[in-house]
Design a protein around this motif. Structure first.
Motif, PDB file in Angstrom:
ATOM      1  N   LEU A  52       0.800  -1.166   0.161  1.00  0.00           N
ATOM      2  CA  LEU A  52       0.161   0.087   0.356  1.00  0.00           C
ATOM      3  C   LEU A  52       0.744   1.200   0.119  1.00  0.00           C
ATOM      4  O   LEU A  52       0.398   2.418  -0.530  1.00  0.00           O
ATOM      5  N   PHE A  53       2.140   1.318   0.794  1.00  0.00           N
ATOM      6  CA  PHE A  53       2.760   2.521   0.515  1.00  0.00           C
ATOM      7  C   PHE A  53       4.225   2.130   1.131  1.00  0.00           C
ATOM      8  O   PHE A  53       4.524   1.023   1.707  1.00  0.00           O
ATOM      9  N   PRO A  54       5.158   2.915   0.867  1.00  0.00           N
ATOM     10  CA  PRO A  54       6.615   2.582   1.462  1.00  0.00           C
ATOM     11  C   PRO A  54       6.852   2.673   2.870  1.00  0.00           C
ATOM     12  O   PRO A  54       6.289   3.619   3.567  1.00  0.00           O
ATOM     13  N   ILE A  55       7.335   1.740   3.404  1.00  0.00           N
ATOM     14  CA  ILE A  55       7.170   1.409   4.990  1.00  0.00           C
ATOM     15  C   ILE A  55       8.575   1.093   5.250  1.00  0.00           C
ATOM     16  O   ILE A  55       9.344   0.472   4.727  1.00  0.00           O
ATOM     17  N   GLU A  56       9.157   1.712   6.444  1.00  0.00           N
ATOM     18  CA  GLU A  56      10.403   1.160   7.305  1.00  0.00           C
ATOM     19  C   GLU A  56      10.181   0.059   7.795  1.00  0.00           C
ATOM     20  O   GLU A  56      10.754  -1.133   7.636  1.00  0.00           O
ATOM     21  N   ASN A  57       9.421   0.070   9.094  1.00  0.00           N
ATOM     22  CA  ASN A  57       9.465  -1.036   9.978  1.00  0.00           C
ATOM     23  C   ASN A  57       7.917  -1.167  10.382  1.00  0.00           C
ATOM     24  O   ASN A  57       6.972  -0.209  10.358  1.00  0.00           O
ATOM     25  N   ALA A  58       7.630  -2.416  11.157  1.00  0.00           N
ATOM     26  CA  ALA A  58       6.295  -2.285  11.594  1.00  0.00           C
ATOM     27  C   ALA A  58       5.929  -3.474  12.613  1.00  0.00           C
ATOM     28  O   ALA A  58       6.938  -4.480  12.993  1.00  0.00           O
ATOM     29  N   ASP A 158     -19.073  -2.442   5.500  1.00  0.00           N
ATOM     30  CA  ASP A 158     -19.120  -3.565   4.815  1.00  0.00           C
ATOM     31  C   ASP A 158     -17.598  -3.624   3.752  1.00  0.00           C
ATOM     32  O   ASP A 158     -17.175  -2.479   3.890  1.00  0.00           O
ATOM     33  N   LYS A 159     -17.398  -4.680   3.301  1.00  0.00           N
ATOM     34  CA  LYS A 159     -15.829  -4.763   2.590  1.00  0.00           C
ATOM     35  C   LYS A 159     -15.640  -3.527   1.467  1.00  0.00           C
ATOM     36  O   LYS A 159     -14.836  -3.074   1.456  1.00  0.00           O
ATOM     37  N   LYS A 160     -16.973  -3.425   0.809  1.00  0.00           N
ATOM     38  CA  LYS A 160     -16.905  -2.222  -0.182  1.00  0.00           C
ATOM     39  C   LYS A 160     -16.501  -1.007   0.220  1.00  0.00           C
ATOM     40  O   LYS A 160     -15.521  -0.405  -0.160  1.00  0.00           O
ATOM     41  N   HIS A 161     -17.090  -0.665   1.356  1.00  0.00           N
ATOM     42  CA  HIS A 161     -16.923   0.511   1.688  1.00  0.00           C
ATOM     43  C   HIS A 161     -15.434   0.624   2.309  1.00  0.00           C
ATOM     44  O   HIS A 161     -14.725   1.890   2.522  1.00  0.00           O
ATOM     45  N   ARG A 162     -14.878  -0.405   2.959  1.00  0.00           N
ATOM     46  CA  ARG A 162     -13.679  -0.111   3.824  1.00  0.00           C
ATOM     47  C   ARG A 162     -12.690  -0.198   2.743  1.00  0.00           C
ATOM     48  O   ARG A 162     -11.436   0.449   2.931  1.00  0.00           O
ATOM     49  N   ILE A 163     -12.693  -0.640   1.535  1.00  0.00           N
ATOM     50  CA  ILE A 163     -11.517  -0.664   0.590  1.00  0.00           C
ATOM     51  C   ILE A 163     -11.679   0.619  -0.297  1.00  0.00           C
ATOM     52  O   ILE A 163     -10.833   0.908  -1.234  1.00  0.00           O
ATOM     53  N   GLU A 164     -12.768   1.603  -0.277  1.00  0.00           N
ATOM     54  CA  GLU A 164     -12.726   2.742  -0.875  1.00  0.00           C
ATOM     55  C   GLU A 164     -11.605   3.624  -0.200  1.00  0.00           C
ATOM     56  O   GLU A 164     -11.428   3.643   0.896  1.00  0.00           O
ATOM     57  N   THR A 192      -7.171   2.947   6.030  1.00  0.00           N
ATOM     58  CA  THR A 192      -6.806   3.962   6.600  1.00  0.00           C
ATOM     59  C   THR A 192      -5.540   4.492   7.046  1.00  0.00           C
ATOM     60  O   THR A 192      -4.820   5.495   6.739  1.00  0.00           O
ATOM     61  N   LEU A 193      -4.681   3.512   7.424  1.00  0.00           N
ATOM     62  CA  LEU A 193      -3.079   3.593   7.656  1.00  0.00           C
ATOM     63  C   LEU A 193      -2.299   4.257   6.140  1.00  0.00           C
ATOM     64  O   LEU A 193      -1.629   4.921   6.127  1.00  0.00           O
ATOM     65  N   SER A 194      -2.836   3.581   5.027  1.00  0.00           N
ATOM     66  CA  SER A 194      -2.332   3.924   3.808  1.00  0.00           C
ATOM     67  C   SER A 194      -2.536   5.428   3.387  1.00  0.00           C
ATOM     68  O   SER A 194      -1.809   6.202   3.067  1.00  0.00           O
ATOM     69  N   THR A 195      -3.832   5.674   3.639  1.00  0.00           N
ATOM     70  CA  THR A 195      -4.412   7.158   3.515  1.00  0.00           C
ATOM     71  C   THR A 195      -3.671   8.207   4.415  1.00  0.00           C
ATOM     72  O   THR A 195      -3.156   9.195   3.735  1.00  0.00           O
TER      73      THR A 195
END
Length: 217
Positions: A52-58, A158-164, A192-195
């Motif tokens: 989803l996005f460039p990340i260093e650590n998690a 629902d899943k559709k709304h979550r992936i918007e 959410t984290l990606s946004t």
């Protein structure tokens, strides 16, 4: 105290009487599915974020499976007015997360919309973040990110709304050249984290790592 006698603190799982500062009894604590992820190594959270996005650590503290105890713990924090659960989760995190000599520059919690904040009375991430900040001696910001639109909880979508993908967050101040540790409660789709992460990355020459209380696999 008199309240402790008539209204003793009880384990949220088995209802045993426990000390006032605890959340679960010792027996139920053994049932919590901690991830045992290492912050600097590839793990399930990091692999998901990489898509989803460039990340260093998690790092994720717990597994968020359908009927397990971690789900009940998060629900106590978010929906049962038990803000103190955030401190307990932070204490469990500090026992398992070692930044070594590569600490992030700033801890940033995902914000609630002001309407949701008023409804709940607190942001479930604030005490958690502040406790980590105090332990690791890393500054925090609760207002670097602003949530622009009110939306219902991820768990109720629902899943559709979550992936918007919606442009629902914005940066409130100039920031560049920083390594930000982005903090959220549960990693579901990562939307959410990606946004939020992309807003931080677009703001300047920043790096992003992620810390979540629980990982929904």
């Amino acid at each position: 105290m008199i309240l402790d006698i008539f209204f003793p603190n009880r384990c949220i799982h088995c209802n045993r009487i426990i000390e006032a500062n605890l959340l679960v009894c010792n027996l139920c604590f053994e049932q919590i599915h901690f991830t045992y992820y290492h912050y600097f190594e590839d793990n399930f959270v990091k692999e998901k974020c990489k898509l989803l996005f460039p990340i260093e650590n998690a790092f994720a503290l717990m597994q968020f499976e359908k009927e397990n105890l971690s789900r009940k713990i998060i629900h106590e924090l978010k929906y049962k007015s038990r803000e103190n659960v955030g401190k307990i989760l932070a204490d469990w995190t500090t026992e398992r997360l070692d930044f070594k000599n590569e600490k992030p520059d700033l801890l940033v919690s995902v914000p609630l919309h002001p309407k949701k904040l008023k409804e709940r009375g607190y942001n479930q991430l604030h005490l958690f973040t502040e406790t980590l900040s105090n332990f690791y001696k890393i500054p925090f910001s609760h207002d670097l990110i602003k949530r622009n639109h009110y939306s219902k909880a991820q768990a109720l979508k629902d899943k559709k709304h979550r992936i918007e993908t919606e442009n629902i967050f914005s940066i409130t101040q100039k920031i560049s050249g920083k390594h930000i540790l982005l903090i959220d409660d549960v990693f579901t789709t990562g939307n959410t984290l990606s946004t939020v992460a992309w807003e931080i990355l677009k703001a300047g020459n920043n790096k992003v790592s992620v810390l979540v209380m629980a990982m929904d696999e």
